[in-house]
Every structure is written in structure tokens, then in C-alpha cells.
Design a protein around this motif. Structure first.
Motif, PDB file in Angstrom:
ATOM      1  N   CYS A  80       0.960  -1.154  -0.091  1.00  0.00           N
ATOM      2  CA  CYS A  80      -0.235  -0.087   0.069  1.00  0.00           C
ATOM      3  C   CYS A  80       0.931   1.285  -0.122  1.00  0.00           C
ATOM      4  O   CYS A  80       0.589   2.348  -0.030  1.00  0.00           O
ATOM      5  CB  CYS A  80      -0.880  -0.127   1.236  1.00  0.00           C
ATOM      6  N   GLU A  81       2.115   0.979  -0.181  1.00  0.00           N
ATOM      7  CA  GLU A  81       3.042   2.118  -0.194  1.00  0.00           C
ATOM      8  C   GLU A  81       3.262   3.104   0.936  1.00  0.00           C
ATOM      9  O   GLU A  81       3.559   4.242   0.943  1.00  0.00           O
ATOM     10  CB  GLU A  81       2.884   2.902  -1.577  1.00  0.00           C
ATOM     11  N   THR A  82       2.519   2.780   2.179  1.00  0.00           N
ATOM     12  CA  THR A  82       2.724   3.482   3.319  1.00  0.00           C
ATOM     13  C   THR A  82       3.946   3.498   3.914  1.00  0.00           C
ATOM     14  O   THR A  82       4.800   2.547   3.632  1.00  0.00           O
ATOM     15  CB  THR A  82       1.631   3.271   4.265  1.00  0.00           C
ATOM     16  N   THR A  83       4.439   4.236   4.630  1.00  0.00           N
ATOM     17  CA  THR A  83       5.735   4.380   5.345  1.00  0.00           C
ATOM     18  C   THR A  83       5.401   4.842   6.822  1.00  0.00           C
ATOM     19  O   THR A  83       4.683   5.318   7.261  1.00  0.00           O
ATOM     20  CB  THR A  83       6.763   5.236   4.746  1.00  0.00           C
ATOM     21  N   ALA A  84       6.333   4.244   7.546  1.00  0.00           N
ATOM     22  CA  ALA A  84       6.077   4.392   9.129  1.00  0.00           C
ATOM     23  C   ALA A  84       7.543   4.096   9.840  1.00  0.00           C
ATOM     24  O   ALA A  84       8.505   3.570   9.049  1.00  0.00           O
ATOM     25  CB  ALA A  84       4.954   3.603   9.831  1.00  0.00           C
ATOM     26  N   TRP A  85       7.894   4.806  10.963  1.00  0.00           N
ATOM     27  CA  TRP A  85       9.290   4.403  11.709  1.00  0.00           C
ATOM     28  C   TRP A  85       8.632   3.612  13.202  1.00  0.00           C
ATOM     29  O   TRP A  85       7.682   4.035  13.562  1.00  0.00           O
ATOM     30  CB  TRP A  85       9.515   5.897  12.051  1.00  0.00           C
ATOM     31  N   TYR A  86       9.728   2.849  13.271  1.00  0.00           N
ATOM     32  CA  TYR A  86       9.305   1.810  14.486  1.00  0.00           C
ATOM     33  C   TYR A  86      10.630   2.116  15.438  1.00  0.00           C
ATOM     34  O   TYR A  86      11.862   1.838  15.018  1.00  0.00           O
ATOM     35  CB  TYR A  86       8.933   0.497  14.186  1.00  0.00           C
ATOM     36  N   VAL A  87      10.387   2.365  16.721  1.00  0.00           N
ATOM     37  CA  VAL A  87      11.366   2.561  17.646  1.00  0.00           C
ATOM     38  C   VAL A  87      11.967   1.071  18.079  1.00  0.00           C
ATOM     39  O   VAL A  87      11.244   0.199  18.112  1.00  0.00           O
ATOM     40  CB  VAL A  87      11.176   3.195  18.879  1.00  0.00           C
ATOM     41  N   VAL A  88      13.204   0.833  17.872  1.00  0.00           N
ATOM     42  CA  VAL A  88      13.756  -0.521  18.080  1.00  0.00           C
ATOM     43  C   VAL A  88      13.594  -0.874  19.643  1.00  0.00           C
ATOM     44  O   VAL A  88      13.843  -0.005  20.306  1.00  0.00           O
ATOM     45  CB  VAL A  88      15.246  -0.800  17.820  1.00  0.00           C
ATOM     46  N   ASP A  89      13.028  -1.981  19.867  1.00  0.00           N
ATOM     47  CA  ASP A  89      12.772  -2.298  21.499  1.00  0.00           C
ATOM     48  C   ASP A  89      11.546  -1.300  21.926  1.00  0.00           C
ATOM     49  O   ASP A  89      11.585  -1.265  23.206  1.00  0.00           O
ATOM     50  CB  ASP A  89      13.874  -2.184  22.248  1.00  0.00           C
ATOM     51  N   GLY A  90      10.997  -0.746  21.033  1.00  0.00           N
ATOM     52  CA  GLY A  90       9.838   0.286  21.595  1.00  0.00           C
ATOM     53  C   GLY A  90       8.547  -0.651  21.593  1.00  0.00           C
ATOM     54  O   GLY A  90       8.446  -1.899  21.703  1.00  0.00           O
ATOM     55  N   ASP A  91       7.427   0.246  21.599  1.00  0.00           N
ATOM     56  CA  ASP A  91       6.129  -0.545  21.693  1.00  0.00           C
ATOM     57  C   ASP A  91       5.505  -0.906  20.518  1.00  0.00           C
ATOM     58  O   ASP A  91       4.324  -1.412  20.264  1.00  0.00           O
ATOM     59  CB  ASP A  91       5.276   0.042  22.579  1.00  0.00           C
ATOM     60  N   GLY A  92       6.140  -0.834  19.336  1.00  0.00           N
ATOM     61  CA  GLY A  92       5.569  -1.123  18.050  1.00  0.00           C
ATOM     62  C   GLY A  92       4.726  -0.043  17.307  1.00  0.00           C
ATOM     63  O   GLY A  92       4.120  -0.357  16.495  1.00  0.00           O
TER      64      GLY A  92
END
Ligand SMILES: [Zn+2]
Length: 87
Positions: free
Chosen positions: A62-74
Motif C-alpha cells: 500500500c506504499e505507506t511508510t512508518a518509523w518504529y523504535v527498536v525495542d519500543g512498543d511497536g
């Protein structure tokens, strides 16, 4: 588990500055797209502006993008590190 125990050789024909693949498996950080749940993501390890290690994920479906913190809550984050709404 650092992954540094293996001797590394530099291929002679590899240009300097080429993209290095992370030794970590970021599929644990980003198991799937937050919007369409597709697992076909392009994941890139980077750091947020505030210095937290993060994974940038771009969805092939769907070509969406996001950033996720490593060892974060997702939680999917925007490029400035603030939470991104799923809709
Ligand atoms: Zn998606």
C-alpha cells in the motif's frame, strides 16, 4: 548476540559507500504494515532525530511508510518521531 564473531572480507569489486545490509533481523521490530498488515516491507535501520534507534518501513503493498523504535512498543511513528495514526 552481536554478530561480530565472523571474519569479514571486503569484496574487491564492491564500491565504497554502497548500501550495507544490517546484520540484525528487523522483522521482529516491524512484523507487518500497520495499515494493511502486509509482511512485504522494505525495512531500513536508522535513527530518529532524537537519537533513538529505529526502523523505517516502506510497505510494498500500500506504499505507506512508518518509523518504529527498536525495542519500543511497536507504535508506527512519523518522520519527526511522533505517533502516526493508522488511518
Ligand atoms: Zn501496507
Amino acid at each position: 548476540m552481536t554478530g561480530r564473531g565472523r571474519a569479514r572480507r571486503t569484496p574487491a569489486d564492491e564500491p565504497l559507500g554502497s548500501v550495507t545490509r544490517p546484520v540484525v533481523d528487523d522483522s521482529a521490530v516491524v512484523p507487518g504494515c500497520h495499515r494493511c498488515r502486509s509482511a512485504a516491507l522494505t525495512r531500513v535501520r536508522l535513527a530518529l532525530p532524537d537519537g533513538r534507534p529505529a526502523v523505517f518501513a516502506s510497505c510494498d503493498a500500500c506504499e505507506t511508510t512508518a518509523w518504529y523504535v527498536v525495542d519500543g512498543d511497536g507504535t508506527p511513528l512519523g518522520p519527526d518521531g511522533s505517533p502516526r495514526d493508522a488511518g
